[in-house]
Design an enzyme around this catalytic site. Structure first.
Site, PDB file in Angstrom:
ATOM      1  N   GLY A 142       0.408  -5.296   0.412  1.00  0.00           N
ATOM      2  CA  GLY A 142      -0.779  -5.285  -0.419  1.00  0.00           C
ATOM      3  C   GLY A 142      -0.599  -6.011  -1.733  1.00  0.00           C
ATOM      4  O   GLY A 142      -1.579  -6.496  -2.326  1.00  0.00           O
TER       5      GLY A 142
ATOM      6  N   GLU B 111       5.178  -5.763   7.385  1.00  0.00           N
ATOM      7  CA  GLU B 111       4.480  -4.731   8.155  1.00  0.00           C
ATOM      8  C   GLU B 111       5.111  -4.403   9.508  1.00  0.00           C
ATOM      9  O   GLU B 111       5.053  -3.248   9.956  1.00  0.00           O
ATOM     10  CB  GLU B 111       3.015  -5.133   8.347  1.00  0.00           C
ATOM     11  CG  GLU B 111       2.153  -4.995   7.102  1.00  0.00           C
ATOM     12  CD  GLU B 111       2.325  -6.131   6.111  1.00  0.00           C
ATOM     13  OE1 GLU B 111       1.812  -6.023   4.988  1.00  0.00           O
ATOM     14  OE2 GLU B 111       2.991  -7.130   6.462  1.00  0.00           O
TER      15      GLU B 111
ATOM     16  N   ASP C 149      -1.306  -8.091   7.200  1.00  0.00           N
ATOM     17  CA  ASP C 149      -2.733  -8.021   6.903  1.00  0.00           C
ATOM     18  C   ASP C 149      -2.988  -8.544   5.491  1.00  0.00           C
ATOM     19  O   ASP C 149      -2.283  -9.434   5.035  1.00  0.00           O
ATOM     20  CB  ASP C 149      -3.248  -6.584   7.091  1.00  0.00           C
ATOM     21  CG  ASP C 149      -2.673  -5.585   6.101  1.00  0.00           C
ATOM     22  OD1 ASP C 149      -1.596  -5.850   5.538  1.00  0.00           O
ATOM     23  OD2 ASP C 149      -3.313  -4.539   5.882  1.00  0.00           O
TER      24      ASP C 149
ATOM     25  N   GLY D 156       0.823  -1.197   0.000  1.00  0.00           N
ATOM     26  CA  GLY D 156       0.000   0.000   0.000  1.00  0.00           C
ATOM     27  C   GLY D 156       0.861   1.254   0.000  1.00  0.00           C
ATOM     28  O   GLY D 156       2.076   1.194   0.230  1.00  0.00           O
TER      29      GLY D 156
END
Length: 346
Positions: free
Chosen positions: A113, A136, A144, A65
Site C-alpha cells: 500500500g 503480496e 495490487d 496495509g
C-alpha cells in the site's frame, strides 16, 4: 482527521505525513480516508500549489496495509477488507490524475500500500535507504494498489520476476522499473522539502537530484527475461532451475515457498495488465482478484504464518502448482458478489 495522518498547509505546500511509525506507517482504513479528504480539499484550493507525502519516523514511508487487520476480518467474511480496498484503490487512482504536483518521498521501506500512495504520483523520490516492493505473494495475496500495471510496464520480464517472487528493489532498481523518477540522498531531503515553499517543484528537485545509482536487476536481465517469458508458472520454475545461474536457482526456491494459487493468479493478472489502457482498468481487475483472494484459504494462512504465529511455514491449499485448477484461477477475475469497483464514483 484522525491522529494517524498529519495534515497541514505551509506557504502553498500541502503536507501529508503518515504517522504510525511503530507500525512502519502501515495504512488503516481511516488513514486512507484521511489522505483522500486532504487531497479532495486541496484539489480546488488555489492556496495549495503542491502536495508532499512523507512518513513519520526514520524507517520508511509505509510498509503497506494493516495485514493483521486483514487476517482478522477475512476470518469474519472480509466485508471490512473489501471496503478498505475500494477506498484504497480509489485513492490510488486519484493520485495518478491529481491536478497539482504530488511529491512522494519514498525514503526507507515503501511496500504494498505504500507503493500505492507514492508510485502513482507525479514526482517520486527515492533515496539510498529506499527498499521498494510489492511483497503480496509472500502472504497469500497478489500485487495490487495498481502494482500489476507498474510491474507489467517494467523492462522485459523484470516485473514478472518482482511480482511472482516478491523481491525488493533497490533505489536504482525502482528507477529502472518505473516506480520512481528521482534519486535524492536522504540527508538532502529536509532542504529540498523546505524549498518547495517558494520555488517550482521541477526546479527544486533538479537542484538536489543526483545520478541514479546502479540497478542490480539491470545486470540480471538476460536470465530473468529468458525464464519469466514462459506462459506458465510451472515452465518459469523449470527454466529457473535449468538456468545454471545461482540467482535463478534462488528465485525458483523462493517461488516454491509462495502460494501456488496466488502465483498462477499473479502471472495471469500481470499478462492481462499488459493490454490495459489505464491504471483504472488495472485497479478494477485487481479489485476482483483481491476480493477473491480475501475469501481464499491462502490469505488467512499466509498472514498467520508470516505475521501472527511467525512460524514461516504456511500450509497452502492446494499445496502444489499441479493441483491448481485453471478454472479456479479464472474465477479470480469474475465480478465479486457485491459488485465491481466503480472508479466513476471517485
Amino acid at each position: 482527521m484522525g491522529d494517524e495522518v498529519l495534515v497541514r498547509r505551509d506557504d502553498g505546500v500541502g503536507r501529508i505525513v503518515l504517522d504510525r511509525p511503530r507500525a512502519l506507517n502501515s495504512l488503516t482504513h481511516g488513514m486512507v480516508l484521511d489522505v483522500r479528504a486532504a487531497l479532495d480539499a486541496w484539489a480546488e484550493d488555489d492556496a495549495v500549489r503542491v502536495v508532499v507525502l512523507t512518513g513519520a519516523g526514520d524507517r520508511g514511508l509505509c510498509a503497506g496495509g494493516d495485514i493483521r487487520a486483514f487476517h482478522d476480518d477475512a476470518k469474519l467474511g472480509g466485508a471490512g477488507t473489501r471496503a478498505f480496498l475500494r477506498d484504497e484503490y480509489r485513492l490510488n487512482e486519484l493520485i495518478s490524475r491529481y491536478p497539482k504536483p504530488y511529491v512522494a518521498v519514498m525514503d526507507g521501506i515503501t511496500m504494498g500500500g505504500g507503493v500505492g500512495v507514492s508510485a502513482h504520483g507525479s514526482v517520486r523520490i527515492v533515496t539510498e535507504r529506499s527498499v521498494v516492493a510489492l511483497p503480496e505473494t509472500r502472504i497469500g495475496l497478489v500485487p495490487d494498489v495498481g502494482g500489476s500495471r507498474l510491474l507489467s510496464r517494467a523492462p522485459g520480464e523484470l516485473g514478472t520476476h518482482l511480482g511472482l517472487s516478491a523481491a525488493s528493489m533497490t533505489p536504482g532498481d525502482a528507477l529502472l522499473c518505473g516506480f520512481a523518477d528521482h534519486f535524492v540522498p536522504s540527508a538532502k531531503l529536509p532542504e529540498l522539502l523546505a524549498e518547495l515553499d517558494g520555488s517550482p517543484v521541477a526546479e527544486v528537485v533538479a537542484r538536489y537530484a543526483e545520478p541514479a545509482p546502479a540497478a542490480p536487476l539491470a545486470e540480471q536481465r538476460e536470465w530473468i527475461d529468458a525464464c519469466y517469458a514462459a506462459d506458465s508458472v510451472e515452465e518459469i520454475v523449470a527454466r529457473l532451475v535449468a538456468s545454471g545461474v545461482p540467482e535463478g536457482k534462488q528465485a525458483a526456491e523462493e517461488l516454491a515457498e509462495r502460494s501456488p494459487t496466488m502465483l498462477k493468479v499473479t502471472l495471469s493478472a500481470l499478462r492481462r495488465a499488459r493490454s490495459h489502457g489505464s491504471l483504472a482498468e488495472s485497479l478494477e481487475q485487481e479489485y476482483r482478484v483481491s476480493c477473491a483472494a480475501v475469501a481464499h484459504h491462502d490469505l488467512v494462512e499466509g498472514i498467520r504464518a508470516q505475521v501472527v504465529d511467525k512460524d514461516r511455514n504456511p500450509r497452502w491449499s492446494p499445496s502444489t502448482l499441479a493441483e491448481v485448477d485453471e478454472r479456479a484461477v479464472a474465477a479470480f477475475f469474475e465480478p465479486p458478489a457485491d459488485g465491481d469497483l466503480d472508479l466513476r464514483l471517485g
